[in-house]
Each structure stands twice: as C-alpha cells, then as structure tokens.
Scaffold this motif. Structure first.
Motif, short mmCIF file in Angstrom:
data_model
loop_
_atom_site.label_atom_id
_atom_site.label_comp_id
_atom_site.label_asym_id
_atom_site.label_seq_id
_atom_site.Cartn_x
_atom_site.Cartn_y
_atom_site.Cartn_z
N UNK A 49 0.82 -1.22 0.00
CA UNK A 49 0.00 0.00 0.00
C UNK A 49 0.85 1.26 0.00
N UNK A 50 1.92 1.25 0.77
CA UNK A 50 2.82 2.40 0.80
C UNK A 50 3.50 2.58 -0.55
N UNK A 51 3.94 1.48 -1.15
CA UNK A 51 4.58 1.56 -2.47
C UNK A 51 3.59 2.08 -3.52
N UNK A 52 2.33 1.62 -3.43
CA UNK A 52 1.32 2.11 -4.37
C UNK A 52 1.10 3.61 -4.17
N UNK A 53 1.03 4.04 -2.91
CA UNK A 53 0.87 5.47 -2.62
C UNK A 53 2.03 6.29 -3.15
N UNK A 54 3.25 5.80 -2.96
CA UNK A 54 4.42 6.51 -3.49
C UNK A 54 4.40 6.53 -5.02
N UNK A 55 3.94 5.45 -5.63
CA UNK A 55 3.81 5.41 -7.08
C UNK A 55 2.76 6.39 -7.58
N UNK A 56 1.66 6.52 -6.83
CA UNK A 56 0.64 7.50 -7.17
C UNK A 56 1.21 8.91 -7.07
N UNK A 57 2.02 9.14 -6.05
CA UNK A 57 2.67 10.45 -5.90
C UNK A 57 3.60 10.73 -7.09
N UNK A 58 4.43 9.76 -7.45
CA UNK A 58 5.34 9.94 -8.59
C UNK A 58 4.53 10.21 -9.86
N UNK A 59 3.44 9.48 -10.05
CA UNK A 59 2.57 9.72 -11.20
C UNK A 59 1.99 11.11 -11.20
N UNK A 60 1.60 11.57 -10.03
CA UNK A 60 1.03 12.92 -9.95
C UNK A 60 2.08 13.99 -10.25
N UNK A 61 3.34 13.73 -9.90
CA UNK A 61 4.41 14.65 -10.30
C UNK A 61 4.50 14.69 -11.83
N UNK A 62 4.37 13.53 -12.48
CA UNK A 62 4.39 13.50 -13.95
C UNK A 62 3.21 14.27 -14.53
N UNK A 63 2.07 14.18 -13.89
CA UNK A 63 0.89 14.92 -14.36
C UNK A 63 1.12 16.42 -14.20
#
Length: 130
Positions: A49-63
């Motif tokens: 879950x933490x890794x998914x959250x960090x991945x969502x954060x990285x994705x949002x930086x890309x957005x």
C-alpha cells in the motif's frame, strides 16, 4: 488517482512532516523513502500500500510537471505492466510510475532512481501550468 495521491500525501506528511510538494526535487525524497523501506527489511506484501501510494505520488508529479494524464490500463497493458493505472504523456507514450516504485524497492540503486526516471522521461511537455 489524483485524489488518492493527495490523500496519501496528506496522511504521510501529517505524521512525518515530509516535504512532498509535487516537485521534481521531491522525487529524491521518494527514492530515499523506498530505499529506507527496503534496507529496513520490509516485506513487499506488507508495504504494498505504501509503495502504491508513493507510485501515485510519482505519477502525480508526472501529471503536474510533465503534462501527463492518468489513464486506466486496458487488459493487455495491465498484464504487461502489472498495474491498473499509468500515465499517458503528451506525445502518447505510456509510463508506469507505480511499477517504477516497485522496481526501486526490489532492486534499489541509482539505475532505478525515481528522480532520474523523471529527468530522462521521454514525451514531457515543454511547459506545464498547474
């Protein structure tokens, strides 16, 4: 995914006062957080879950910084990437930031850096206004 990333950041920063501000520089902190989980001996399933959250954060930086947009992967893409969502860049390329975070956790090292991932990313918009 944007609301998911925002909720994750609010939850993590409330406890730890981490400077997750959606900047490219903050991806260096994400590298350090993932490395800390890995070096601490965390079980991948326990921190999924933490890794998914960090991945969502990285994705949002890309957005926010590169002009990407969240997309739901189709069945073929889900099988290939092992994730349900990703980022479509302005040039049409698809990237998998959640998978990249998992790769950083599994392999570590500079070759899996999330900040470098952004810096060498193909298909970024030249100028993004958020």
């Amino acid at each position: 995914m944007r609301p998911y990333a925002a909720a994750f950041v609010a939850r993590v920063t409330a406890r730890n006062r981490l400077p997750l501000n959606y900047s490219v520089a903050s991806l260096r902190l994400v590298d350090a957080l993932v490395d800390g989980l890995r070096k601490g001996g965390a079980d991948r399933e326990r921190v999924r879950g933490t890794l998914f959250g960090l991945g969502a954060y990285v994705g949002e930086v890309l957005v926010r910084r590169a002009g990407g947009a969240w997309v739901d992967f189709d069945e073929e893409q889900r099988a290939y990437f092992g994730q349900p969502v990703g980022i479509r860049m302005p040039d049409g390329r698809i990237w998998n930031p959640v998978g990249k975070v998992h790769n950083r956790f599994l392999a570590g090292g500079p070759q899996e850096s999330l900040q470098t991932f952004y810096l060498v990313l193909h298909g970024r918009a030249r100028r993004v206004v958020v």
